[in-house]
Motif scaffolding. Structure first.
Motif, PDB file in Angstrom:
ATOM      1  N   LYS A  87       0.823  -1.207   0.000  1.00  0.00           N
ATOM      2  CA  LYS A  87       0.000   0.000   0.000  1.00  0.00           C
ATOM      3  C   LYS A  87       0.861   1.263   0.000  1.00  0.00           C
ATOM      4  CE  LYS A  87      -4.083  -1.897   2.152  1.00  0.00           C
ATOM      5  NZ  LYS A  87      -5.149  -1.690   3.112  1.00  0.00           N
ATOM      6  N   THR A  88       0.294   2.312  -0.561  1.00  0.00           N
ATOM      7  CA  THR A  88       0.911   3.631  -0.481  1.00  0.00           C
ATOM      8  C   THR A  88       0.246   4.377   0.668  1.00  0.00           C
ATOM      9  OG1 THR A  88       1.341   3.709  -2.845  1.00  0.00           O
ATOM     10  CG2 THR A  88       1.328   5.813  -1.680  1.00  0.00           C
ATOM     11  N   VAL A  89       1.067   4.796   1.618  1.00  0.00           N
ATOM     12  CA  VAL A  89       0.579   5.497   2.797  1.00  0.00           C
ATOM     13  C   VAL A  89       1.131   6.917   2.770  1.00  0.00           C
ATOM     14  CG1 VAL A  89       0.616   5.583   5.324  1.00  0.00           C
ATOM     15  CG2 VAL A  89       0.404   3.382   4.150  1.00  0.00           C
ATOM     16  N   MET A  90       0.256   7.879   2.994  1.00  0.00           N
ATOM     17  CA  MET A  90       0.657   9.279   3.052  1.00  0.00           C
ATOM     18  C   MET A  90       0.560   9.739   4.498  1.00  0.00           C
ATOM     19  SD  MET A  90      -0.765  12.367   0.688  1.00  0.00           S
ATOM     20  CE  MET A  90      -0.050  11.598  -0.757  1.00  0.00           C
ATOM     21  N   LEU A 107      -1.837  27.356   2.156  1.00  0.00           N
ATOM     22  CA  LEU A 107      -2.355  27.391   0.786  1.00  0.00           C
ATOM     23  C   LEU A 107      -1.806  26.224  -0.034  1.00  0.00           C
ATOM     24  CD1 LEU A 107      -3.928  28.779  -1.500  1.00  0.00           C
ATOM     25  CD2 LEU A 107      -1.884  30.195  -1.900  1.00  0.00           C
ATOM     26  N   LEU A 108      -0.511  25.934   0.112  1.00  0.00           N
ATOM     27  CA  LEU A 108       0.102  24.825  -0.620  1.00  0.00           C
ATOM     28  C   LEU A 108      -0.511  23.485  -0.216  1.00  0.00           C
ATOM     29  CD1 LEU A 108       3.859  25.903  -0.586  1.00  0.00           C
ATOM     30  CD2 LEU A 108       2.252  26.024  -2.504  1.00  0.00           C
ATOM     31  N   MET A 109      -0.743  23.303   1.093  1.00  0.00           N
ATOM     32  CA  MET A 109      -1.346  22.047   1.556  1.00  0.00           C
ATOM     33  C   MET A 109      -2.757  21.898   1.009  1.00  0.00           C
ATOM     34  SD  MET A 109      -1.019  19.202   3.166  1.00  0.00           S
ATOM     35  CE  MET A 109       0.298  19.276   4.377  1.00  0.00           C
ATOM     36  N   LYS A 110      -3.531  22.971   1.049  1.00  0.00           N
ATOM     37  CA  LYS A 110      -4.888  22.948   0.508  1.00  0.00           C
ATOM     38  C   LYS A 110      -4.858  22.570  -0.971  1.00  0.00           C
ATOM     39  CE  LYS A 110      -8.607  26.155  -0.663  1.00  0.00           C
ATOM     40  NZ  LYS A 110      -9.059  27.546  -0.608  1.00  0.00           N
ATOM     41  N   ASN A 111      -3.989  23.224  -1.736  1.00  0.00           N
ATOM     42  CA  ASN A 111      -3.900  22.939  -3.168  1.00  0.00           C
ATOM     43  C   ASN A 111      -3.444  21.505  -3.432  1.00  0.00           C
ATOM     44  OD1 ASN A 111      -4.733  25.513  -3.753  1.00  0.00           O
ATOM     45  ND2 ASN A 111      -2.709  26.289  -4.250  1.00  0.00           N
ATOM     46  N   PHE A 112      -2.515  21.007  -2.614  1.00  0.00           N
ATOM     47  CA  PHE A 112      -2.026  19.639  -2.793  1.00  0.00           C
ATOM     48  C   PHE A 112      -3.158  18.636  -2.595  1.00  0.00           C
ATOM     49  CE2 PHE A 112       1.003  16.273  -2.969  1.00  0.00           C
ATOM     50  CZ  PHE A 112       0.502  15.304  -2.123  1.00  0.00           C
ATOM     51  N   ILE A 113      -3.907  18.769  -1.514  1.00  0.00           N
ATOM     52  CA  ILE A 113      -4.976  17.809  -1.215  1.00  0.00           C
ATOM     53  C   ILE A 113      -6.076  17.868  -2.271  1.00  0.00           C
ATOM     54  CG2 ILE A 113      -6.812  17.242   0.429  1.00  0.00           C
ATOM     55  CD1 ILE A 113      -4.788  17.887   2.667  1.00  0.00           C
ATOM     56  N   ILE A 114      -6.436  19.062  -2.700  1.00  0.00           N
ATOM     57  CA  ILE A 114      -7.468  19.190  -3.737  1.00  0.00           C
ATOM     58  C   ILE A 114      -6.985  18.596  -5.058  1.00  0.00           C
ATOM     59  CG2 ILE A 114      -8.721  20.882  -5.145  1.00  0.00           C
ATOM     60  CD1 ILE A 114      -8.931  22.590  -2.544  1.00  0.00           C
ATOM     61  N   THR A 115      -5.702  18.774  -5.363  1.00  0.00           N
ATOM     62  CA  THR A 115      -5.130  18.239  -6.602  1.00  0.00           C
ATOM     63  C   THR A 115      -5.142  16.717  -6.623  1.00  0.00           C
ATOM     64  OG1 THR A 115      -3.752  20.199  -6.874  1.00  0.00           O
ATOM     65  CG2 THR A 115      -3.070  18.246  -8.077  1.00  0.00           C
ATOM     66  N   LEU A 116      -5.047  16.078  -5.460  1.00  0.00           N
ATOM     67  CA  LEU A 116      -5.089  14.608  -5.412  1.00  0.00           C
ATOM     68  C   LEU A 116      -6.326  14.050  -6.118  1.00  0.00           C
ATOM     69  CD1 LEU A 116      -3.994  13.772  -1.739  1.00  0.00           C
ATOM     70  CD2 LEU A 116      -2.681  13.399  -3.831  1.00  0.00           C
ATOM     71  N   LEU A 117      -7.422  14.795  -6.078  1.00  0.00           N
ATOM     72  CA  LEU A 117      -8.675  14.327  -6.678  1.00  0.00           C
ATOM     73  C   LEU A 117      -8.560  14.138  -8.187  1.00  0.00           C
ATOM     74  CD1 LEU A 117     -11.145  16.585  -4.694  1.00  0.00           C
ATOM     75  CD2 LEU A 117     -10.864  14.112  -4.457  1.00  0.00           C
ATOM     76  N   ASP A 118      -7.577  14.786  -8.806  1.00  0.00           N
ATOM     77  CA  ASP A 118      -7.436  14.688 -10.254  1.00  0.00           C
ATOM     78  C   ASP A 118      -6.310  13.757 -10.685  1.00  0.00           C
ATOM     79  OD1 ASP A 118      -9.394  16.522 -11.626  1.00  0.00           O
ATOM     80  OD2 ASP A 118      -8.596  17.834 -10.075  1.00  0.00           O
ATOM     81  N   LEU A 119      -5.726  13.032  -9.758  1.00  0.00           N
ATOM     82  CA  LEU A 119      -4.656  12.092 -10.104  1.00  0.00           C
ATOM     83  C   LEU A 119      -5.222  10.704 -10.360  1.00  0.00           C
ATOM     84  CD1 LEU A 119      -1.907  13.136  -7.540  1.00  0.00           C
ATOM     85  CD2 LEU A 119      -2.222  13.918  -9.891  1.00  0.00           C
ATOM     86  N   ALA A 120      -4.565   9.981 -11.263  1.00  0.00           N
ATOM     87  CA  ALA A 120      -5.017   8.631 -11.593  1.00  0.00           C
ATOM     88  C   ALA A 120      -4.746   7.662 -10.447  1.00  0.00           C
ATOM     89  CB  ALA A 120      -4.327   8.154 -12.870  1.00  0.00           C
ATOM     90  N   GLU A 121      -3.615   7.847  -9.760  1.00  0.00           N
ATOM     91  CA  GLU A 121      -3.254   6.974  -8.644  1.00  0.00           C
ATOM     92  C   GLU A 121      -3.413   7.741  -7.342  1.00  0.00           C
ATOM     93  OE1 GLU A 121      -2.531   3.533 -10.729  1.00  0.00           O
ATOM     94  OE2 GLU A 121      -2.348   3.753  -8.570  1.00  0.00           O
ATOM     95  N   LEU A 122      -4.084   7.138  -6.392  1.00  0.00           N
ATOM     96  CA  LEU A 122      -4.299   7.754  -5.087  1.00  0.00           C
ATOM     97  C   LEU A 122      -3.604   6.935  -4.003  1.00  0.00           C
ATOM     98  CD1 LEU A 122      -8.120   8.499  -5.354  1.00  0.00           C
ATOM     99  CD2 LEU A 122      -6.239  10.127  -5.603  1.00  0.00           C
ATOM    100  N   PRO A 123      -3.278   7.564  -2.880  1.00  0.00           N
ATOM    101  CA  PRO A 123      -2.754   6.765  -1.771  1.00  0.00           C
ATOM    102  C   PRO A 123      -3.840   5.829  -1.253  1.00  0.00           C
ATOM    103  CG  PRO A 123      -3.202   9.008  -1.063  1.00  0.00           C
ATOM    104  CD  PRO A 123      -3.407   8.976  -2.549  1.00  0.00           C
ATOM    105  N   ASP A 124      -3.438   4.723  -0.687  1.00  0.00           N
ATOM    106  CA  ASP A 124      -4.401   3.801  -0.090  1.00  0.00           C
ATOM    107  C   ASP A 124      -4.888   4.328   1.260  1.00  0.00           C
ATOM    108  OD1 ASP A 124      -4.284   1.428  -1.978  1.00  0.00           O
ATOM    109  OD2 ASP A 124      -2.164   1.748  -1.534  1.00  0.00           O
ATOM    110  N   ARG A 125      -3.987   5.019   1.967  1.00  0.00           N
ATOM    111  CA  ARG A 125      -4.314   5.486   3.306  1.00  0.00           C
ATOM    112  C   ARG A 125      -3.623   6.822   3.553  1.00  0.00           C
ATOM    113  NH1 ARG A 125      -3.594   1.074   7.843  1.00  0.00           N
ATOM    114  NH2 ARG A 125      -5.631   0.505   7.010  1.00  0.00           N
ATOM    115  N   MET A 126      -4.335   7.757   4.179  1.00  0.00           N
ATOM    116  CA  MET A 126      -3.760   9.023   4.601  1.00  0.00           C
ATOM    117  C   MET A 126      -3.839   9.094   6.116  1.00  0.00           C
ATOM    118  SD  MET A 126      -5.291  11.641   1.705  1.00  0.00           S
ATOM    119  CE  MET A 126      -4.225  13.033   2.152  1.00  0.00           C
ATOM    120  N   LEU A 127      -2.683   9.261   6.752  1.00  0.00           N
ATOM    121  CA  LEU A 127      -2.597   9.331   8.209  1.00  0.00           C
ATOM    122  C   LEU A 127      -2.314  10.772   8.611  1.00  0.00           C
ATOM    123  CD1 LEU A 127      -0.281   6.221   8.714  1.00  0.00           C
ATOM    124  CD2 LEU A 127      -2.765   6.307   9.042  1.00  0.00           C
ATOM    125  N   PHE A 128      -3.162  11.339   9.444  1.00  0.00           N
ATOM    126  CA  PHE A 128      -3.012  12.721   9.891  1.00  0.00           C
ATOM    127  C   PHE A 128      -2.553  12.729  11.348  1.00  0.00           C
ATOM    128  CE2 PHE A 128      -4.705  15.009   6.287  1.00  0.00           C
ATOM    129  CZ  PHE A 128      -5.372  14.012   5.607  1.00  0.00           C
TER     130      PHE A 128
END
Length: 196
Positions: A87-90, A107-128
């Motif tokens: 798995k890919t873990v972020m 602003l960069l973090m917001k843009n990064f997370i929103i941009t994930l929605l348009d990527l073909a590959e997504l992480p399996d899990r995001m840990l905050f």
């Protein structure tokens, strides 16, 4: 030829809008109207890195970029290499991206997370963890994006100790609460870890 107007859009919207238009165009030429500077440079770089030819002319205080597919067949969306062995873990350890000014980092973090929605590959899990949990709780500007990622199969998990520390456990909106054992197990068992 399809024409899209990306003027007066904040990053990363010009690139995301161009990406969607190219996918929908199915190999047809697309013209993109962009502002000078970073929007123009980012769209050109995006298109050229995917094998498109780009020509440009100045137009209306900006540029008109004509993007043409090198072949008649539509270009497939770029995907990461398959078979990475797990798995890919972020790991999101802050509500900011980078070490510069706080406002820019948020602003960069917001843009990064929103941009994930348009990527073909997504992480399996995001840990905050740490201040990263502020992104998953009431008042965050990325709640809708995180919920959309969750709906697409990404596990969104926030550290319970961190939520307690910031008095935010009752205000968790995106994903669910996790513990340090699951965090450690996820990181050590991952095929790849991306730390933000």
């Amino acid at each position: 030829m399809k024409i899209i107007d990306c003027r007066n859009m904040a990053c990363p919207a010009p690139v995301v809008t161009t990406k969607r238009a190219l996918e929908e165009a199915g190999g047809e030429t697309v013209q993109v109207l962009v502002d000078p500077g970073a929007p123009r440079e980012n769209v050109i770089r995006f298109a050229e890195n995917r094998g498109f030819a780009v020509s440009e002319v100045e137009a209306d205080n900006g540029f008109a970029l004509t993007i043409t597919s090198p072949g008649s067949a539509p270009v497939e969306p770029v995907r990461t290499v398959a078979g990475k062995g797990g798995k890919t873990v972020m790991l999101v350890a802050s509500d900011r991206l980078g070490d510069g000014p706080e406002e820019l980092g948020r602003l960069l973090m917001k843009n990064f997370i929103i941009t994930l929605l348009d990527l073909a590959e997504l992480p399996d899990r995001m840990l905050f963890v740490n201040t990263g949990v502020l992104l998953t709780t009431e008042g965050s500007e990325v709640l809708e994006a995180l919920q959309s990622l969750g709906n697409r199969g990404v596990e969104v998990l926030s550290c319970g100790v961190c939520l307690d520390f910031f008095h935010r456990k009752e205000k968790l909106v995106a994903g669910s609460v996790t513990n340090m054992f699951t965090i450690a197990e996820s990181l050590l068992g991952a095929g790849s870890v991306v730390r933000l």
